[in-house]
Design an enzyme around this catalytic site. Structure first.
Site, PDB file in Angstrom:
ATOM      1  N   SER A 145       0.831  -1.197   0.000  1.00 17.22           N
ATOM      2  CA  SER A 145       0.000   0.000   0.000  1.00 17.22           C
ATOM      3  C   SER A 145       0.872   1.256   0.000  1.00 17.22           C
ATOM      4  O   SER A 145       1.643   1.468  -0.916  1.00 17.22           O
ATOM      5  CB  SER A 145      -0.964  -0.028   1.186  1.00 17.22           C
ATOM      6  OG  SER A 145      -1.925   0.986   1.088  1.00 17.22           O
ATOM      7  N   ASP A 302      -2.336   6.082  -3.821  1.00 18.61           N
ATOM      8  CA  ASP A 302      -1.134   5.390  -3.376  1.00 18.61           C
ATOM      9  C   ASP A 302      -0.772   4.273  -4.354  1.00 18.61           C
ATOM     10  O   ASP A 302      -1.496   4.039  -5.329  1.00 18.61           O
ATOM     11  CB  ASP A 302      -1.296   4.891  -1.941  1.00 18.61           C
ATOM     12  CG  ASP A 302      -2.346   3.816  -1.792  1.00 18.61           C
ATOM     13  OD1 ASP A 302      -3.072   3.548  -2.768  1.00 18.61           O
ATOM     14  OD2 ASP A 302      -2.453   3.239  -0.696  1.00 18.61           O
ATOM     15  N   ASP A 304      -1.019   1.083  -4.662  1.00 22.38           N
ATOM     16  CA  ASP A 304      -1.960   0.044  -5.076  1.00 22.38           C
ATOM     17  C   ASP A 304      -3.343   0.613  -5.405  1.00 22.38           C
ATOM     18  O   ASP A 304      -4.293  -0.137  -5.640  1.00 22.38           O
ATOM     19  CB  ASP A 304      -2.070  -1.068  -4.038  1.00 22.38           C
ATOM     20  CG  ASP A 304      -2.716  -0.632  -2.739  1.00 22.38           C
ATOM     21  OD1 ASP A 304      -2.465   0.497  -2.312  1.00 22.38           O
ATOM     22  OD2 ASP A 304      -3.462  -1.429  -2.140  1.00 22.38           O
TER      23      ASP A 304
END
Length: 564
Positions: A145, A302, A304
């Site tokens: 992440s 971000d 992902d």
């Protein structure tokens, strides 16, 4: 075993020519490093496995990933029919993400479980969406992440499209912990698995379904929008890049600009360092491009693509970063008013937020007759309540938490930065068509519902000693049971350690003050830190912000005083 004993055990088990063994030999005699790598086994937290890449039990590597995958496979195989449903696997731009995804595919396939594998990086929300579309039993995304570049992670999902929780999480964890890190995993080569049909490579058809779903969330189009409003977007070198730019092009936005240095994958995150859109420093290049283009809004996701953050012009040549509570409030108000006007508001809508999220969104929902329920932090908990709400006859309206995460629709059972980014862009275009700005829209909401302020404080404490210090802070609050923090008197203290109401147990404390202010404290489930969340409300923003500063200062002083 002690950390030193585990270190020696790994040296004996690893092949003499393995890079992991060479890495461990390189830290010989460094007790602090050995302890940090081996004092615990990396375990499932708020979002599955997450940790620094490297050799060791407390690291992300082929052994911890392999064992986790074999444990999940063992759990899937406990019930007939699950293997045929399959597992969907995705990955992001980080170091080892592609290798970890292929390793997982080989292990699932080796256990006779069907695999749906994305051949290139995809955002987390598309993985969640694909699980439900394909009728898969589970899903895995290799991503850390928003963590720094040294990290990677292993997010695990179940058939409802949400991250694992409850009995499923416990069952998987139990299976994993029964396996030795160097034990046998059933595995077949990826090319063989593809040829045999055990691994199915996903492509444009799956992408198209997800893009169509996101575009179906649009509230306005045509003359209602200024499609030439300048918008700047940075995917921070991650998986949101392709889907969001595709959607914006298809919707006809003519001035949607991507930060060129952060458009393509880069596991080093060379131009950003820490790829967390919640950190205003991640917007440095977006702000520069925004200045050049006269942007109405800056959007960042971000790596992902699940978290989304926003900055808006301050009217004086600068930029204002919006926090998750503000962004969530804007989206809730925009969706609620749009659906009210369009006649598409469901009869019994429900909004789900985390227990540490502020009350701005609640105030808006109350005004529109939208029920508000709470869940523990993390979208496995927020989206995990959707089936329960549906059984009670409610229709999911929105879900969010303060850490810039939201799920605008029920088709994705996790944070969806791509959909949220599209809606923010649409909102900017809608406001522009009316001669307004997002800053003006936010100010109108504050005038109507009150000025909500907040402050977050995160205290990082790494390693074994840090974990012990964090536990001590939580214990201190529980044993001392303070009745006041400076000028703030405690009205109610809520301890979630053993559950509270319909909220399951969690290591969280909330203190509500007699003046309506409140704060929460909890250890992070994914990082070595303890978090404090302070919330206040007043008739103007300066007063609300001053109260938040005073409350945080009083709590900090109390903590220092109790250690003297």
């Amino acid at each position: 075993m002690t950390a030193d004993e585990m270190y020696e055990y790994w040296l004996k088990k690893l092949p003499a020519d393995s890079p992991e063994r060479a890495e461990l030999l390189g830290i010989a005699g460094d007790e602090a490093e050995i302890t940090d790598r081996f004092y615990q086994e990396i375990a499932f937290g708020t979002a599955g496995l997450r940790g620094i890449c490297g050799a060791g039990t407390n690291r992300m590597n082929e052994f911890t990933v392999g064992r986790a995958t074999q444990g999940i496979a063992d759990y899937i195989l406990t019930e007939p029919g699950r293997a045929e449903k399959g597992v969907v696997i995705a990955y992001d731009c980080r170091y080892h993400s592609k290798e970890f995804s292929e390793l997982a595919a080989e292990i699932f396939a080796g256990n006779g479980i069907r695999v749906y594998l994305f051949p290139e990086m995809r955002p987390t929300p598309e993985l969640s969406f694909a699980i439900r579309q394909l009728g898969a039993v589970s899903g895995v995304n290799m991503t850390a992440s928003h963590n720094p570049k040294e990290y990677n992670g292993y997010k695990v999902y179940w058939e409802d499209g949400a991250q694992i929780s409850g009995a499923v999480s416990d069952g998987i964890q139990d299976r994993i912990m029964k396996l030795d890190l160097f034990g046998h995993v059933q595995r077949i080569p990826l090319d063989e698995a593809v040829r045999s049909g055990r691994v199915i490579m996903l492509g444009e058809e799956t992408d198209r379904r997800y893009l169509d779903y996101v575009e179906s969330m649009a509230q306005h189009g045509g003359d209602s929008l200024r499609l030439d409003v300048p918008i700047v977007y940075t995917p921070l070198n991650g998986a949101g890049s392709v889907p969001l730019r595709t959607i914006m092009k298809e919707r006809g936005f003519t001035k949607f600009f991507l930060v060129p240095e952060q458009t393509d994958p880069d596991p080093e995150f060379t131009t950003v360092g820490y790829p967390n859109p919640e950190d205003p420093r991640a917007f440095r290049l977006a702000e520069k491009l925004g200045d050049e283009k006269g942007a109405a809004v800056l959007i960042a996701t971000d790596p992902d693509g699940d978290r989304m953050a926003v900055e808006i012009p301050d009217g004086s040549g600068g930029w204002i970063p919006l926090n998750g509570n503000q962004t969530g409030g804007l989206l809730i108000a925009y969706l609620a008013e749009s659906r009210k006007r369009n006649g598409t508001m469901p009869e019994k809508p429900v909004m789900i937020k985390s227990i540490v999220t502020g009350d701005f969104g609640r105030a808006i929902c109350d005004d529109y007759g939208i029920r508000v329920v709470e869940a523990l932090t993390g979208f496995k908990n927020i989206c995990g309540r959707i089936p329960e709400m549906e059984r009670e006859g409610y229709t999911y309206f929105f879900g969010y938490e303060e850490s810039i995460g939201c799920a605008p629709g029920s088709g994705v059972r996790d944070k969806d930065g791509v959909c949220a980014g599209m809606l923010i862009a649409e909102m900017a275009a809608f406001c522009a068509a009316q001669g307004k700005t997002l800053a003006g829209f936010l100010e109108d909401l504050y005038r109507k519902y009150g000025y909500f302020a907040e402050k977050q404080v995160s205290i990082v404490r790494k390693g074994k000693s840090g974990a012990e210090e964090i536990r001590a802070v939580m214990s201190r609050f529980r044993t001392e049971k303070p009745e006041r923090f400076g000028a703030f008197r405690v009205k109610e203290a809520v301890d979630f350690l053993h559950g509270y109401g319909d909220i399951p147990p969690s290591d969280v404390l909330i203190f509500r003050m007699t003046d309506g202010s409140w704060f929460a404290v909890r250890p992070s489930g994914t990082e070595p830190k303890i978090k404090f969340y302070y919330y206040t409300k007043a008739a103007d923003m300066k007063t609300a912000q001053d109260l938040a500063e005073q409350l945080s200062g009083a709590v900090e002083s109390g903590l220092k005083g109790s250690t003297n």
